[in-house]
Design an enzyme around this catalytic site. Sequence first.
Site, PDB file in Angstrom:
ATOM      1  N   ARG A   1      51.657   6.156  18.219  1.00  0.00           N
ATOM      2  CA  ARG A   1      50.917   6.925  17.224  1.00  0.00           C
ATOM      3  C   ARG A   1      49.802   7.748  17.877  1.00  0.00           C
ATOM      4  NH1 ARG A   1      51.353   8.800  12.003  1.00  0.00           N
ATOM      5  NH2 ARG A   1      49.254   9.070  11.122  1.00  0.00           N
TER       6      ARG A   1
ATOM      7  N   GLN B   1      45.521  -2.984   9.931  1.00  0.00           N
ATOM      8  CA  GLN B   1      44.499  -1.969  10.189  1.00  0.00           C
ATOM      9  C   GLN B   1      44.963  -0.978  11.263  1.00  0.00           C
ATOM     10  OE1 GLN B   1      42.034  -1.909   8.215  1.00  0.00           O
ATOM     11  NE2 GLN B   1      40.873  -0.234   9.123  1.00  0.00           N
TER      12      GLN B   1
ATOM     13  N   GLU C   1      49.478 -28.038   3.758  1.00  0.00           N
ATOM     14  CA  GLU C   1      49.369 -29.162   4.702  1.00  0.00           C
ATOM     15  C   GLU C   1      47.908 -29.388   5.139  1.00  0.00           C
ATOM     16  OE1 GLU C   1      52.587 -29.859   7.298  1.00  0.00           O
ATOM     17  OE2 GLU C   1      53.965 -28.678   6.092  1.00  0.00           O
TER      18      GLU C   1
HETATM   19  C1  LIG Z   1      53.377 -22.082  -0.935  1.00  0.00           C
HETATM   20  C2  LIG Z   1      52.917 -23.500  -1.006  1.00  0.00           C
HETATM   21  C3  LIG Z   1      53.771 -24.509  -0.601  1.00  0.00           C
HETATM   22  C4  LIG Z   1      53.363 -25.844  -0.694  1.00  0.00           C
HETATM   23  N1  LIG Z   1      54.242 -26.845  -0.336  1.00  0.00           N
HETATM   24  C5  LIG Z   1      53.901 -28.144  -0.558  1.00  0.00           C
HETATM   25  C6  LIG Z   1      54.854 -29.187  -0.343  1.00  0.00           C
HETATM   26  O1  LIG Z   1      55.984 -28.956   0.089  1.00  0.00           O
HETATM   27  N2  LIG Z   1      54.476 -30.458  -0.646  1.00  0.00           N
HETATM   28  C7  LIG Z   1      53.233 -30.753  -1.139  1.00  0.00           C
HETATM   29  O2  LIG Z   1      52.958 -31.935  -1.377  1.00  0.00           O
HETATM   30  N3  LIG Z   1      52.305 -29.781  -1.313  1.00  0.00           N
HETATM   31  C8  LIG Z   1      52.615 -28.485  -1.052  1.00  0.00           C
HETATM   32  N4  LIG Z   1      51.692 -27.494  -1.279  1.00  0.00           N
HETATM   33  C9  LIG Z   1      50.371 -27.831  -1.786  1.00  0.00           C
HETATM   34  C10 LIG Z   1      49.265 -27.625  -0.774  1.00  0.00           C
HETATM   35  O3  LIG Z   1      49.336 -28.587   0.247  1.00  0.00           O
HETATM   36  C11 LIG Z   1      47.936 -27.623  -1.544  1.00  0.00           C
HETATM   37  O4  LIG Z   1      47.885 -26.423  -2.291  1.00  0.00           O
HETATM   38  C12 LIG Z   1      46.734 -27.713  -0.609  1.00  0.00           C
HETATM   39  O5  LIG Z   1      46.674 -28.967   0.004  1.00  0.00           O
HETATM   40  C13 LIG Z   1      45.410 -27.476  -1.356  1.00  0.00           C
HETATM   41  O6  LIG Z   1      45.359 -28.235  -2.524  1.00  0.00           O
HETATM   42  P1  LIG Z   1      44.972 -27.520  -3.919  1.00  0.00           P
HETATM   43  O7  LIG Z   1      45.832 -26.321  -4.061  1.00  0.00           O
HETATM   44  O8  LIG Z   1      45.034 -28.536  -4.993  1.00  0.00           O
HETATM   45  O9  LIG Z   1      43.513 -27.023  -3.728  1.00  0.00           O
HETATM   46  P2  LIG Z   1      42.183 -27.916  -3.960  1.00  0.00           P
HETATM   47  O10 LIG Z   1      42.327 -29.223  -3.293  1.00  0.00           O
HETATM   48  O11 LIG Z   1      41.864 -27.899  -5.407  1.00  0.00           O
HETATM   49  O12 LIG Z   1      41.123 -27.064  -3.165  1.00  0.00           O
HETATM   50  C14 LIG Z   1      40.498 -25.893  -3.706  1.00  0.00           C
HETATM   51  C15 LIG Z   1      39.488 -25.398  -2.684  1.00  0.00           C
HETATM   52  O13 LIG Z   1      38.477 -26.415  -2.483  1.00  0.00           O
HETATM   53  C16 LIG Z   1      38.392 -26.715  -1.103  1.00  0.00           C
HETATM   54  N5  LIG Z   1      38.035 -28.136  -0.920  1.00  0.00           N
HETATM   55  C17 LIG Z   1      38.636 -29.228  -1.447  1.00  0.00           C
HETATM   56  N6  LIG Z   1      38.038 -30.351  -0.995  1.00  0.00           N
HETATM   57  C18 LIG Z   1      37.067 -29.964  -0.150  1.00  0.00           C
HETATM   58  C19 LIG Z   1      36.114 -30.656   0.662  1.00  0.00           C
HETATM   59  N7  LIG Z   1      36.058 -31.992   0.701  1.00  0.00           N
HETATM   60  N8  LIG Z   1      35.252 -29.915   1.394  1.00  0.00           N
HETATM   61  C20 LIG Z   1      35.297 -28.558   1.377  1.00  0.00           C
HETATM   62  N9  LIG Z   1      36.169 -27.864   0.642  1.00  0.00           N
HETATM   63  C21 LIG Z   1      37.060 -28.549  -0.105  1.00  0.00           C
HETATM   64  C22 LIG Z   1      39.764 -26.425  -0.534  1.00  0.00           C
HETATM   65  O14 LIG Z   1      39.736 -26.254   0.868  1.00  0.00           O
HETATM   66  C23 LIG Z   1      40.108 -25.146  -1.290  1.00  0.00           C
HETATM   67  O15 LIG Z   1      39.473 -24.061  -0.684  1.00  0.00           O
HETATM   68  C24 LIG Z   1      52.070 -26.145  -1.156  1.00  0.00           C
HETATM   69  C25 LIG Z   1      51.198 -25.114  -1.534  1.00  0.00           C
HETATM   70  C26 LIG Z   1      51.603 -23.811  -1.465  1.00  0.00           C
HETATM   71  C27 LIG Z   1      50.638 -22.729  -1.900  1.00  0.00           C
END
Ligand SMILES: Cc1cc2nc3c(=O)[nH]c(=O)nc-3n(C[C@H](O)[C@H](O)[C@H](O)COP(=O)(O)OP(=O)(O)OC[C@H]3O[C@@H](n4cnc5c(N)ncnc54)[C@H](O)[C@@H]3O)c2cc1C
Length: 395
Positions: free
Chosen positions: A278, A350, A377
Site C-alpha cells: 500500500r 488500523q 475459560e
Molecule cells: C462464545 C462463548 C463460548 C463459551 N463456551 C463455554 C463452554 O463451552 N462451556 C462453559 O461452561 N462456558 C462457556 N462460556 C462461558 C464463559 O466461560 C463465561 O462467559 C466467562 O467465564 C465469563 O462469565 P460471565 O459471562 O458469566 O461473566 P461474569 O462472571 O458475570 O463477569 C462479568 C464481568 O465481571 C468481571 N468479574 C467477575 N468476577 C470478578 C472478580 N472477582 N474480579 C474482577 N472482575 C470480575 C468479569 O471479568 C467480567 O468482566 C462461553 C462464553 C462465550 C462468550
Amino acid sequence: MTVAQAASVGPSLTLLSEHEMIRQTAREFAQKEIAPIAGHHDETGEFPSATIQKMGALGLMGIEVPEEYGGAGLDTLAYVLALEEISKVDAAHGTIMSVNNSLFCHGLLKFGTEEQKRKFLVPVASGRTIGAYSLTEPMSGSDAATMKTRAVREGDHYVIQGRKSWVTSAPVAEFIVVFTTTDPAKGHRGITAFIIETNQPGFSRGKTEPKLGIRASATSEILFENYRCPVSNRLGEEGEGFKIAMTVLDAGRIGIAAQALGITEASLEASVSFAREREAFGQRIGEFQGIQWKIADMKARIEAARLLLYQAALAKTASRKTGQRFTLEASVAKLFASETAMFCSHEAVQIHGGLGYSKELPVERYFRDAKITEIYEGTSEIQRMVIARSVLGLR
Ligand SMILES: Cc1cc2nc3c(=O)[nH]c(=O)nc-3n(C[C@H](O)[C@H](O)[C@H](O)COP(=O)(O)OP(=O)(O)OC[C@H]3O[C@@H](n4cnc5c(N)ncnc54)[C@H](O)[C@@H]3O)c2cc1C
C-alpha cells in the site's frame, strides 16, 4: 522438544520431527481445506461439519489422547502447534478443536474410569463424534460455584434439572461433561460432574447464541428436565466436580493461548503484506515510522506470547510424570496471548485503513474473533486473580 531445550525456544525454534510433522499437517490442511470456506461459515454461522470430520480423521481432535483410546498419542507441544495453525486460518475451527481436545478429552482421560474412557473418550478423541463441556449458567460464569443445576440421587441414577448456558459445540455434541450441584449447602464442595448423553430423554437444547466472532462454532443453552443419568456416568466422586472443572480449565487455557497466538500471527502476516504494497504520500506505508512501530510492537508481543505458550505446554507435558499442576503457567500464557491477540488484530485493522473495516478481507474477522479469547475459560480479570493469588501464596 524436551524441557531442557525450552531455553532455546524462540523465533528460530527447532522442533523435533514429530512436532514439525503435525505442525505441517495442520498448516497444509488449514490452508487447503479451511481457508476457502472460513469466510462463508463466519457469515452464515453454519457449523463446519465436513472440515471437522476431516480434522478427526487426521488425529487433530484428540492429539494428546493415547492411541489405545482413539487419539494421536502426542504431547502438549504438538497440540498447541496444531491448534495455532488451525486458528491462524480460522479461530472458529480452533474453538471447536480446543473444546474437544482440552475440555472434553483431557477431562475424560484424567478423571474417567476405564469403562467411561472406552465408551465416551474413544469416539470423541478419534473424531467420530463431538464432545463439549458445560460449567456456565445464565446467572453464574466467573463465580461458577454458585451454579443452580441440581442432581439428586435416586438409586442407581441421578435426576438432573436445570439450565446451562454458553455451551460450545452443544448443538452438535453427542456427549457433554456437565457440572451440577448435588449439595448446595456445601458450595463448591457440593459440585459433581456427569457425562451426559444428548440423545437421552430429559435433555434438550435451548437458544443458540448469536455471536460477535467465532461464528462458525455452535454455542447454545442446554436444558435438563428430569434427565436420568446413570451413576456409572458420574465423572469422579460426588463433590469432586469443582476440582475437576478447574483442573480441566488449566488445560483449556493453554488451548486458548494457542488459538490467540494463531490469530496474532494471521494479523501480523496480513499487516506486513499490506504495508509492503500500500502506498501513501509517494511511498509504501511500511516505510513510515508510525507503521513500523506498530509492526515492531506486534512482533515483539507475539514472540513473547509464543514463549509463554510453549512454556505452559512443556509444563503440562511434564505434569504427566510429576503430577504437578500447571495453573500459573496456563493462566499467564492465556492472559498474555489473548491480550496480544486483541492488540495485534486491532493494529491490523488500523494498518489496513478502510480495507481493515471491510468484509472483503479477513482482518475484521480476526478482530472480532480475538475478543473471545479474553472472555471464555476465565476472563482476563479472573486470570489476573489466579496469577496474583499464586504469586502471593493465597488460596
Ligand atoms: C462464545 C462463548 C463460548 C463459551 N463456551 C463455554 C463452554 O463451552 N462451556 C462453559 O461452561 N462456558 C462457556 N462460556 C462461558 C464463559 O466461560 C463465561 O462467559 C466467562 O467465564 C465469563 O462469565 P460471565 O459471562 O458469566 O461473566 P461474569 O462472571 O458475570 O463477569 C462479568 C464481568 O465481571 C468481571 N468479574 C467477575 N468476577 C470478578 C472478580 N472477582 N474480579 C474482577 N472482575 C470480575 C468479569 O471479568 C467480567 O468482566 C462461553 C462464553 C462465550 C462468550
